[in-house]
Design a protein around this motif. Sequence first.
Motif, PDB file in Angstrom:
ATOM      1  N   ALA A  14       0.801  -1.221   0.000  1.00 51.75           N
ATOM      2  CA  ALA A  14       0.000   0.000   0.000  1.00 51.75           C
ATOM      3  C   ALA A  14       0.834   1.271   0.000  1.00 51.75           C
ATOM      4  O   ALA A  14       0.484   2.250  -0.648  1.00 51.75           O
ATOM      5  CB  ALA A  14      -0.935  -0.003   1.203  1.00 51.75           C
ATOM      6  N   GLN A  40      -1.820  -5.442  -3.082  1.00 51.03           N
ATOM      7  CA  GLN A  40      -2.483  -4.744  -4.170  1.00 51.03           C
ATOM      8  C   GLN A  40      -2.446  -5.686  -5.366  1.00 51.03           C
ATOM      9  O   GLN A  40      -1.573  -6.544  -5.466  1.00 51.03           O
ATOM     10  CB  GLN A  40      -1.764  -3.435  -4.497  1.00 51.03           C
ATOM     11  CG  GLN A  40      -1.491  -2.560  -3.293  1.00 51.03           C
ATOM     12  CD  GLN A  40      -2.746  -2.132  -2.561  1.00 51.03           C
ATOM     13  OE1 GLN A  40      -3.675  -1.645  -3.170  1.00 51.03           O
ATOM     14  NE2 GLN A  40      -2.788  -2.325  -1.250  1.00 51.03           N
ATOM     15  N   ARG A 100     -18.138  -1.326   2.981  1.00 50.35           N
ATOM     16  CA  ARG A 100     -16.988  -1.666   3.816  1.00 50.35           C
ATOM     17  C   ARG A 100     -17.368  -2.080   5.233  1.00 50.35           C
ATOM     18  O   ARG A 100     -16.492  -2.220   6.081  1.00 50.35           O
ATOM     19  CB  ARG A 100     -15.996  -0.482   3.875  1.00 50.35           C
ATOM     20  CG  ARG A 100     -15.354  -0.181   2.560  1.00 50.35           C
ATOM     21  CD  ARG A 100     -14.234   0.842   2.686  1.00 50.35           C
ATOM     22  NE  ARG A 100     -12.959   0.217   2.953  1.00 50.35           N
ATOM     23  CZ  ARG A 100     -11.795   0.880   2.964  1.00 50.35           C
ATOM     24  NH1 ARG A 100     -11.769   2.186   2.754  1.00 50.35           N
ATOM     25  NH2 ARG A 100     -10.655   0.251   3.187  1.00 50.35           N
ATOM     26  N   LYS A 133      -8.590   3.794  11.676  1.00 50.78           N
ATOM     27  CA  LYS A 133      -9.150   4.469  10.495  1.00 50.78           C
ATOM     28  C   LYS A 133     -10.645   4.201  10.375  1.00 50.78           C
ATOM     29  O   LYS A 133     -11.147   3.348  11.106  1.00 50.78           O
ATOM     30  CB  LYS A 133      -8.403   4.007   9.238  1.00 50.78           C
ATOM     31  CG  LYS A 133      -8.679   2.545   8.801  1.00 50.78           C
ATOM     32  CD  LYS A 133      -7.745   2.133   7.664  1.00 50.78           C
ATOM     33  CE  LYS A 133      -8.159   0.803   7.072  1.00 50.78           C
ATOM     34  NZ  LYS A 133      -7.257   0.316   6.032  1.00 50.78           N
ATOM     35  N   HIS A 134     -11.409   4.833   9.533  1.00 49.22           N
ATOM     36  CA  HIS A 134     -11.067   5.989   8.716  1.00 49.22           C
ATOM     37  C   HIS A 134     -11.694   7.175   9.413  1.00 49.22           C
ATOM     38  O   HIS A 134     -12.921   7.230   9.542  1.00 49.22           O
ATOM     39  CB  HIS A 134     -11.618   5.852   7.298  1.00 49.22           C
ATOM     40  CG  HIS A 134     -11.170   4.583   6.622  1.00 49.22           C
ATOM     41  ND1 HIS A 134     -11.857   3.400   6.720  1.00 49.22           N
ATOM     42  CD2 HIS A 134     -10.071   4.330   5.854  1.00 49.22           C
ATOM     43  CE1 HIS A 134     -11.217   2.452   6.028  1.00 49.22           C
ATOM     44  NE2 HIS A 134     -10.141   2.986   5.486  1.00 49.22           N
ATOM     45  N   ARG A 144     -17.645   8.656  -1.685  1.00 47.26           N
ATOM     46  CA  ARG A 144     -16.794   8.787  -0.497  1.00 47.26           C
ATOM     47  C   ARG A 144     -15.747   9.885  -0.633  1.00 47.26           C
ATOM     48  O   ARG A 144     -15.300  10.438   0.357  1.00 47.26           O
ATOM     49  CB  ARG A 144     -16.112   7.461  -0.173  1.00 47.26           C
ATOM     50  CG  ARG A 144     -15.098   6.979  -1.206  1.00 47.26           C
ATOM     51  CD  ARG A 144     -14.371   5.735  -0.693  1.00 47.26           C
ATOM     52  NE  ARG A 144     -13.558   5.115  -1.733  1.00 47.26           N
ATOM     53  CZ  ARG A 144     -12.609   4.229  -1.486  1.00 47.26           C
ATOM     54  NH1 ARG A 144     -12.347   3.861  -0.259  1.00 47.26           N
ATOM     55  NH2 ARG A 144     -11.928   3.699  -2.471  1.00 47.26           N
ATOM     56  N   MET A 177      -5.542   7.316  10.409  1.00 45.85           N
ATOM     57  CA  MET A 177      -5.729   7.652   8.990  1.00 45.85           C
ATOM     58  C   MET A 177      -7.003   8.474   8.838  1.00 45.85           C
ATOM     59  O   MET A 177      -8.093   8.022   9.188  1.00 45.85           O
ATOM     60  CB  MET A 177      -5.854   6.370   8.151  1.00 45.85           C
ATOM     61  CG  MET A 177      -5.885   6.616   6.646  1.00 45.85           C
ATOM     62  SD  MET A 177      -6.300   5.118   5.699  1.00 45.85           S
ATOM     63  CE  MET A 177      -4.887   4.084   6.032  1.00 45.85           C
ATOM     64  N   TYR A 180     -11.568  10.084   3.420  1.00 46.32           N
ATOM     65  CA  TYR A 180     -11.759  10.795   2.154  1.00 46.32           C
ATOM     66  C   TYR A 180     -12.773  11.929   2.231  1.00 46.32           C
ATOM     67  O   TYR A 180     -12.609  12.980   1.635  1.00 46.32           O
ATOM     68  CB  TYR A 180     -12.274   9.801   1.105  1.00 46.32           C
ATOM     69  CG  TYR A 180     -11.254   8.810   0.622  1.00 46.32           C
ATOM     70  CD1 TYR A 180     -10.054   9.248   0.069  1.00 46.32           C
ATOM     71  CD2 TYR A 180     -11.497   7.449   0.684  1.00 46.32           C
ATOM     72  CE1 TYR A 180      -9.123   8.337  -0.406  1.00 46.32           C
ATOM     73  CE2 TYR A 180     -10.566   6.532   0.206  1.00 46.32           C
ATOM     74  CZ  TYR A 180      -9.385   6.983  -0.337  1.00 46.32           C
ATOM     75  OH  TYR A 180      -8.473   6.091  -0.808  1.00 46.32           O
ATOM     76  N   ASP A 212      -5.702   9.181   4.005  1.00 47.50           N
ATOM     77  CA  ASP A 212      -6.051   8.042   3.162  1.00 47.50           C
ATOM     78  C   ASP A 212      -5.523   8.345   1.762  1.00 47.50           C
ATOM     79  O   ASP A 212      -5.163   9.496   1.441  1.00 47.50           O
ATOM     80  CB  ASP A 212      -7.566   7.800   3.168  1.00 47.50           C
ATOM     81  CG  ASP A 212      -7.917   6.379   2.710  1.00 47.50           C
ATOM     82  OD1 ASP A 212      -7.051   5.694   2.121  1.00 47.50           O
ATOM     83  OD2 ASP A 212      -9.069   5.946   2.935  1.00 47.50           O
ATOM     84  N   TRP A 213      -5.472   7.338   0.930  1.00 49.42           N
ATOM     85  CA  TRP A 213      -4.820   7.424  -0.377  1.00 49.42           C
ATOM     86  C   TRP A 213      -5.661   8.245  -1.371  1.00 49.42           C
ATOM     87  O   TRP A 213      -6.614   7.741  -1.955  1.00 49.42           O
ATOM     88  CB  TRP A 213      -4.570   6.016  -0.888  1.00 49.42           C
ATOM     89  CG  TRP A 213      -3.317   5.352  -0.364  1.00 49.42           C
ATOM     90  CD1 TRP A 213      -2.377   4.735  -1.138  1.00 49.42           C
ATOM     91  CD2 TRP A 213      -2.846   5.223   0.987  1.00 49.42           C
ATOM     92  NE1 TRP A 213      -1.347   4.237  -0.340  1.00 49.42           N
ATOM     93  CE2 TRP A 213      -1.612   4.524   0.955  1.00 49.42           C
ATOM     94  CE3 TRP A 213      -3.324   5.647   2.233  1.00 49.42           C
ATOM     95  CZ2 TRP A 213      -0.877   4.228   2.114  1.00 49.42           C
ATOM     96  CZ3 TRP A 213      -2.594   5.348   3.386  1.00 49.42           C
ATOM     97  CH2 TRP A 213      -1.389   4.653   3.303  1.00 49.42           C
ATOM     98  N   SER A 340      -8.989  -2.739  -0.989  1.00 50.46           N
ATOM     99  CA  SER A 340      -7.586  -2.672  -0.576  1.00 50.46           C
ATOM    100  C   SER A 340      -7.252  -3.655   0.535  1.00 50.46           C
ATOM    101  O   SER A 340      -6.097  -3.995   0.751  1.00 50.46           O
ATOM    102  CB  SER A 340      -7.241  -1.249  -0.120  1.00 50.46           C
ATOM    103  OG  SER A 340      -8.052  -0.886   0.983  1.00 50.46           O
ATOM    104  N   GLU A 414     -14.869  -2.480  -0.948  1.00 53.50           N
ATOM    105  CA  GLU A 414     -14.512  -1.068  -0.882  1.00 53.50           C
ATOM    106  C   GLU A 414     -14.911  -0.384  -2.181  1.00 53.50           C
ATOM    107  O   GLU A 414     -14.866  -0.988  -3.253  1.00 53.50           O
ATOM    108  CB  GLU A 414     -12.998  -0.957  -0.680  1.00 53.50           C
ATOM    109  CG  GLU A 414     -12.508   0.471  -0.611  1.00 53.50           C
ATOM    110  CD  GLU A 414     -11.006   0.551  -0.395  1.00 53.50           C
ATOM    111  OE1 GLU A 414     -10.386  -0.444   0.004  1.00 53.50           O
ATOM    112  OE2 GLU A 414     -10.464   1.642  -0.639  1.00 53.50           O
TER     113      GLU A 414
HETATM  114  C1  BGC Z   1      -8.449   2.765   1.662  1.00 57.20           C
HETATM  115  C2  BGC Z   1      -7.611   2.583   2.908  1.00 57.20           C
HETATM  116  C3  BGC Z   1      -6.334   1.874   2.576  1.00 57.20           C
HETATM  117  C4  BGC Z   1      -5.598   2.660   1.509  1.00 57.20           C
HETATM  118  C5  BGC Z   1      -4.259   2.055   1.114  1.00 57.20           C
HETATM  119  C6  BGC Z   1      -7.656   3.346   0.506  1.00 57.20           C
HETATM  120  O1  BGC Z   1      -8.359   3.202  -0.675  1.00 57.20           O
HETATM  121  O2  BGC Z   1      -9.557   3.588   1.937  1.00 57.20           O
HETATM  122  O3  BGC Z   1      -8.345   1.867   3.867  1.00 57.20           O
HETATM  123  O4  BGC Z   1      -5.553   1.704   3.720  1.00 57.20           O
HETATM  124  O5  BGC Z   1      -6.423   2.716   0.356  1.00 57.20           O
HETATM  125  O6  BGC Z   1      -4.413   0.945   0.337  1.00 57.20           O
END
Ligand code: BGC
Length: 676
Positions: A14, A40, A100, A133-134, A144, A177, A180, A212-213, A340, A414
Amino acid sequence: KNFKRPAESITQSAGFVYGVPRLGIPHLWEADAGVGVASQGGPDVRGATALPSGIATAATWDLKTAYAGGAMIGSESRAFGFNVQLAGGVNIMREPRNGRNFEYGGEDPLLAGKIVGAQIAGIQSNNIVSTLKHYAFNNQETNRFSLDAKIDDASARMSDLLALQIAKEEGNPGSVMCSYNRVNGFYACESDYLLNQVLKKDWGFKGWVMSDWGATHSTVPAANNGLDQQSGIPFDHSEYFGAALKEAVQNGWVSEARLDDMARRVLHPMFEFGLVDNPVSPNVKSINFKANGLISQKDAEESIVLLKNDANLLPMAKFYKKIAVIGSHADVGVLSGGGSSQVYPVGGVAGYRGGPAVFPGPMLYYPSSPMKAIQARALESKVTYNDGTDPKAAAALAAESDIVLVFVNQWTAESMDVPNLSLPDNQDDLVSAVAKANSKTVVVMQTGGPVLMPWLSSVGAVLEAWYPGSNGGEAIARVLFGEVNPSGHLPATFPASESQLPRPVLDGYPEVKDARITVNYHEGAAVGYKWFDLKGHKPLFPFGYGLSYSDFALGDLKAEVKNGLVNASFSVKNTGAVAGKEVAQVYVAPVTAKWESPKRLGGFQKVDLKPGASTTASVTVDPRLLGMYDSASKTWKIAEGDYKVTLASHAMDAKATSVTVHLSAATVDMQGKLVK
Ligand code: BGC
């Protein structure tokens, strides 16, 4: 975006953050997520042990099981070379259609906070960091990235934030974390309220906030409002915390003190949790996957909820000559949730893959076949599989079988919510057809969360197995045959219909990309059973519900107030013929004072009893659960008056007993201490 991963990072993981080797500060190697070491998508997935889903672990109501699972996945994380596990998901279930929910701990702040907190502590016992998280209010996946969650401070502190706060207190995560979505108009990762005020000031969080990403949207507002680290830079529009942050510091828009604070916040947990003193170095060979699989299996076995069992159809007798196993690829394996958090199984996936080819897919089955595990326990029986795609053919098999095990499932993932609470792919018709053909029908469900069961009255037994993880097939078979007495209890209400929900229709669904919708959490802190109590709705199955192959008597309830704290003691007796576990639940309710809803879960205890045995147990109620949060003073106010303390086996238990205690007016501080 043609982004090349740093050479020092771990493939298909990640995240990665450079350390400062010159100063002995290691890099951060980050892996998802809460049920195990995820990969991933791509050609080089890691095979790891998957726990049952987060909601399954919440259904155990057992903190030791939660801790053991966390410790196990943390050890694998470490062995794969990761020192940050992106786990600790605790967004409470405001929305049963949230894709989720399977990653989280259900609808109650106390249960969810305690369970997820125990998992975090287990993970971090390996000298690595876990996230929490989140943060916060990412309670649906639809829109989101853009939705604005509206909720008032007091309601927030008594619901979503309380779950996160309890998990933070119990688990002491090194990192949080931010999510979004927006909250009351501000992106969570640039919300002064969430990050500076609530998390860092009120809760005294000393670690770092990572985004978060794709959740960072700015440099100056994000830095000044409390974001410490930008994650997954390729997912954001820009590298906000690179050259832009340097420039902002040089220009004085972000102070040097704040920059130091960011660095200190990353370093503090790195020292506190041993990342510096006991650095990770990959050693995959050291992983005992067999032993770890058994830890996952134990979690699954504690989590499976027996929802119905007419005429003691379960546990299954071994004398059935013909057993039908229908549906859900039960011949090959058990389902997992998508996104994820996807953990790939050791030794490769089971023979079936479906769903979207790319994120949040693929739809994976762990190679732990319920059918094989059933056959292994019924050597004299003929076990026949039907894939369930044609209800007529399945019904024909059911008609000529002595007992039918129909497996139904709901893949959730997700980035997408489910459109409604019905099982997908015509599975309701499948169950109805099968049950019509054979009344000895047992339904085994693998779902992300609550679903409707229009066929409920026509089937003999129902088991909710959630996503049961690496050894799920074995766990299901052991429960079916009574080698394990089911002891899971629902961590969320199963509604009778969507019309009972605070939002009968999911906001923003179907999704219009980037629509800046507002989700108004008008139900405030009345989430889940609290909402159902308030409105007088009768659910399909209430929060806390779960049957056993034994019977239990809860009794001798006494409650006393000692130094202002309510303590409830009680006895639990196994009145049945087999050993089993009961989850005793203590609910508290004001007689005159007004809360967001009639009652709250105040404590719980899972007890293990031989037939005929009894034990006593007690719980002390966190005083924050006896008051209403007061935003002006940042305290909880307990109103003077009588309070009902109820001992029950679920939230709507007709056999529940109650006693009353009298409480003086009191104030409870942020950390749950009585201050007067
Ligand atoms: C998710 C997180 C995850 C991150 C890293 C995001 O899309 O919301 O829960 O940790 O990606 O993969």
